[in-house]
Design a protein around this motif. Sequence first.
Motif, mmCIF file in Angstrom:
data_model
loop_
_atom_site.group_PDB
_atom_site.id
_atom_site.type_symbol
_atom_site.label_atom_id
_atom_site.label_comp_id
_atom_site.label_asym_id
_atom_site.label_seq_id
_atom_site.Cartn_x
_atom_site.Cartn_y
_atom_site.Cartn_z
ATOM 1 N N ALA A 1 49.457 38.326 28.248
ATOM 2 C CA ALA A 1 49.733 39.758 28.362
ATOM 3 C C ALA A 1 51.089 39.928 29.030
ATOM 4 N N ALA A 2 51.552 41.159 29.074
ATOM 5 C CA ALA A 2 52.797 41.477 29.783
ATOM 6 C C ALA A 2 52.572 42.751 30.563
ATOM 7 N N ALA A 3 52.993 42.740 31.820
ATOM 8 C CA ALA A 3 52.948 43.947 32.637
ATOM 9 C C ALA A 3 54.200 44.767 32.341
ATOM 10 N N ILE A 4 53.996 46.041 32.025
ATOM 11 C CA ILE A 4 55.094 46.914 31.642
ATOM 12 C C ILE A 4 55.334 47.927 32.750
ATOM 13 N N CYS A 5 56.583 48.010 33.207
ATOM 14 C CA CYS A 5 56.995 49.076 34.113
ATOM 15 C C CYS A 5 58.389 49.505 33.666
ATOM 16 N N PRO A 6 58.925 50.607 34.170
ATOM 17 C CA PRO A 6 60.169 51.135 33.601
ATOM 18 C C PRO A 6 61.272 50.100 33.404
ATOM 19 N N LEU A 7 61.653 49.899 32.123
ATOM 20 C CA LEU A 7 62.726 49.011 31.677
ATOM 21 C C LEU A 7 62.462 47.537 31.955
ATOM 22 N N VAL A 8 61.234 47.175 32.290
ATOM 23 C CA VAL A 8 60.905 45.785 32.608
ATOM 24 C C VAL A 8 59.649 45.364 31.860
ATOM 25 N N ARG A 9 59.728 44.183 31.271
ATOM 26 C CA ARG A 9 58.553 43.545 30.670
ATOM 27 C C ARG A 9 58.354 42.205 31.363
ATOM 28 N N GLU A 10 57.218 42.025 32.030
ATOM 29 C CA GLU A 10 56.945 40.813 32.794
ATOM 30 C C GLU A 10 55.781 40.055 32.145
ATOM 31 N N PRO A 11 56.041 38.957 31.427
ATOM 32 C CA PRO A 11 54.962 38.227 30.758
ATOM 33 C C PRO A 11 54.096 37.457 31.744
ATOM 34 N N GLY A 12 52.858 37.243 31.359
ATOM 35 C CA GLY A 12 51.943 36.494 32.226
ATOM 36 C C GLY A 12 50.592 36.307 31.573
ATOM 37 N N ILE A 13 49.593 36.052 32.405
ATOM 38 C CA ILE A 13 48.223 35.854 31.963
ATOM 39 C C ILE A 13 47.343 36.913 32.607
ATOM 40 N N LEU A 14 46.565 37.616 31.774
ATOM 41 C CA LEU A 14 45.570 38.563 32.264
ATOM 42 C C LEU A 14 44.223 37.852 32.296
ATOM 43 N N ALA A 15 43.587 37.879 33.445
ATOM 44 C CA ALA A 15 42.269 37.246 33.592
ATOM 45 C C ALA A 15 41.312 38.246 34.221
ATOM 46 N N LEU A 16 40.118 38.296 33.668
ATOM 47 C CA LEU A 16 39.077 39.176 34.178
ATOM 48 C C LEU A 16 37.869 38.332 34.558
ATOM 49 N N THR A 17 37.402 38.519 35.781
ATOM 50 C CA THR A 17 36.202 37.816 36.227
ATOM 51 C C THR A 17 35.081 38.826 36.437
ATOM 52 N N ASP A 18 33.941 38.324 36.858
ATOM 53 C CA ASP A 18 32.829 39.233 37.121
ATOM 54 C C ASP A 18 33.031 40.038 38.396
ATOM 55 N N ARG A 19 34.164 39.806 39.101
ATOM 56 C CA ARG A 19 34.404 40.521 40.353
ATOM 57 C C ARG A 19 35.776 41.189 40.447
ATOM 58 N N ARG A 20 36.769 40.634 39.738
ATOM 59 C CA ARG A 20 38.124 41.144 39.912
ATOM 60 C C ARG A 20 38.918 41.065 38.611
ATOM 61 N N ILE A 21 40.019 41.807 38.570
ATOM 62 C CA ILE A 21 41.006 41.675 37.508
ATOM 63 C C ILE A 21 42.241 41.028 38.114
ATOM 64 N N TYR A 22 42.849 40.071 37.370
ATOM 65 C CA TYR A 22 44.008 39.320 37.856
ATOM 66 C C TYR A 22 45.137 39.396 36.836
ATOM 67 N N PHE A 23 46.368 39.423 37.337
ATOM 68 C CA PHE A 23 47.540 39.231 36.484
ATOM 69 C C PHE A 23 48.431 38.197 37.151
ATOM 70 N N GLN A 24 48.656 37.092 36.439
ATOM 71 C CA GLN A 24 49.480 35.991 36.937
ATOM 72 C C GLN A 24 50.762 35.937 36.123
ATOM 73 N N PRO A 25 51.920 36.336 36.685
ATOM 74 C CA PRO A 25 53.178 36.267 35.935
ATOM 75 C C PRO A 25 53.525 34.828 35.558
ATOM 76 N N VAL A 26 54.203 34.666 34.438
ATOM 77 C CA VAL A 26 54.675 33.338 34.048
ATOM 78 C C VAL A 26 55.607 32.793 35.118
ATOM 79 N N ASN A 27 56.446 33.671 35.662
ATOM 80 C CA ASN A 27 57.338 33.295 36.769
ATOM 81 C C ASN A 27 57.202 34.328 37.880
ATOM 82 N N ASP A 28 56.995 33.844 39.097
ATOM 83 C CA ASP A 28 56.995 34.747 40.248
ATOM 84 C C ASP A 28 58.462 34.969 40.639
#
Length: 465
Positions: A187-214
Amino acid sequence: SRRFSLLHLDEGEDYVGDWQASMRAPEGSLDPYPGAAAAADSNGKLRGRIRLLSSSVLFDPDDIVVPMLKFPLGSVRRLEALGGSADAFELVCARTVAIRPGGRDVDYTVDPDALTLGAWRFDLSHQPAGKVLEPLGQLIAIHQITSTPERRNALETLRVAREDSAVFNRRHLTDPETESVCFEANAAAICPLVREPGILALTDRRIYFQPVNDATGGCAARSQSLAGIGAVLRRRCALRQTGLEVFFKARGDAGDADDGTFLGPSVLLELRSEAEREACVQAMLGALAATALRRGDGDDKAITGGAVAGSALLEGKIGWLEATTAAWRRGAVSNLDYLLYLNAAAGRGFNDLTQWPVMPWVLRDYRSETLNLDDPAVYRDLARPVGALDEERLATLRERMRQMKLAKMPPYLYGTHYSAPGYVLYWLIRAAPAHHLRLQSGRYDAPDRQFHSIAESWESVLTSS
C-alpha cells in the motif's frame, strides 16, 4: 534529520535508501552559506546522511546551517570509488541544487555550472562504499538512456521491485505472541503531494503501516488500536477506486485509542486494485466485529460498534445524507460542520490536494470595516455559480464559447476547474510553504499571483476570465 521530508523529492521521484556519511565539499562551494566552515570537522568534512533518490542523490547535513545538496543523476559526469581502506567515493556533477539553508523554506538555489567546482567526496560511516555505489551506478546508467519512455519504464520496474521486496516485520507488532495478522498488502500512504510506499497490515487488535523506508527517522511502523478507529471509508486515488481512508477517534473517546502513532485524524491508503481494497475493507470490518465482541460492546445487530455507523454516515449511505441535511435545516448542525460533511460524503478530504474540501463564497463585501449580517446586500447571489455573477465576464465567456463552436473546436464555458492543487496552495502559502515549493519545482510563484487579501481574491474569481 527533521529538516528532510518526502516533499523534497521531485515530481515522479522515489526514495531508494539512506546511509550515514560525511561529505567534503569542493573548495569555495559552500562560501555563500555563513557558518558552513564552522560546521565541518578538522578535515573539512560535514556529517550527515546520503539519501539516494531515483533521480538524484541528496546529502542531508546534520547542521542545518548548511543546505541540503541535491545532485541530479542525469548531470553526474563522474562517479569513482576511492582506493585503499576508505569506504569513500567521489562525485562530479554539472548541476547542484541547494535546499533549505538554515532550515528556511526559501527558493532552491540551482548552480548550473557546478562542473567547475570539482569533485565532492563522500565517506560512509558504517557501510562499505559499494552499498551506495551499486544502486547509484545502476540509476545513473538508467538516466543516460536517451529515450524518455524507456528511461521511465526502467525506473518504474525498479520501483515496483523495491516495493514488492518489502516484508512486514512482525517485531513491530505490539504483542507478537498473541496478535494474529489477518490482512497484509502493499500500500502507499497518501498525504498532500507525497506518496509513501509501504506495507499495510491488519491484526485482530491493531492496524499497522510500515513504510518501505523510514525516510525521516520518525517511526519504523505506525499503528492504531482497532478500538480507536471511528470509520473506514472507500476513496478514490488518482481517479481509481483503490483508496481507503481510516478515521481515528478523538483522543479520550475510546479506552485505548490514545496509543496510536499515525499523524493526523485520518490516514489515506492506496492499494493496488479495487479488489484488494475491498478485501481490506472486509477484513477490517471483520476485525472490528471481533473487537466489539471481545469488549462486549453490543449484540449481533450492532456487532461492529460505532465504526460501521460512522462509515455509513461519512459516505452518505442509508439515509444519512438526507438525515444530516434535515438536521442542518433545523439548526442542529452548524454551517461549517455541514459543509465539511458534504465534502466527506463526496470523497474529499485533507490528505489529497486534488480532492481538497471545497467551500463556497457566501459574502460579497470584503471591503467594509464592519458587516451587518442581517443585510441581504452583503451576501452573494447563491442561486447562480460564481462564474455567472458578473454579467460582463459571463458575456465574454459565452462569446468565446460561440467562437469555439464556429471554429469547430470542442466548446466550453469555463476553462478552469474550481479546485486544483495550485488553487489550494494559493490559500495555504503561509501555512504550507514547503508544499508550495514542491509544487512549483523549488521556486515560489510570481508575487502578483500569490495571495494578498480576501478582497483581492474575491475580485479575481468574480471577474477573471
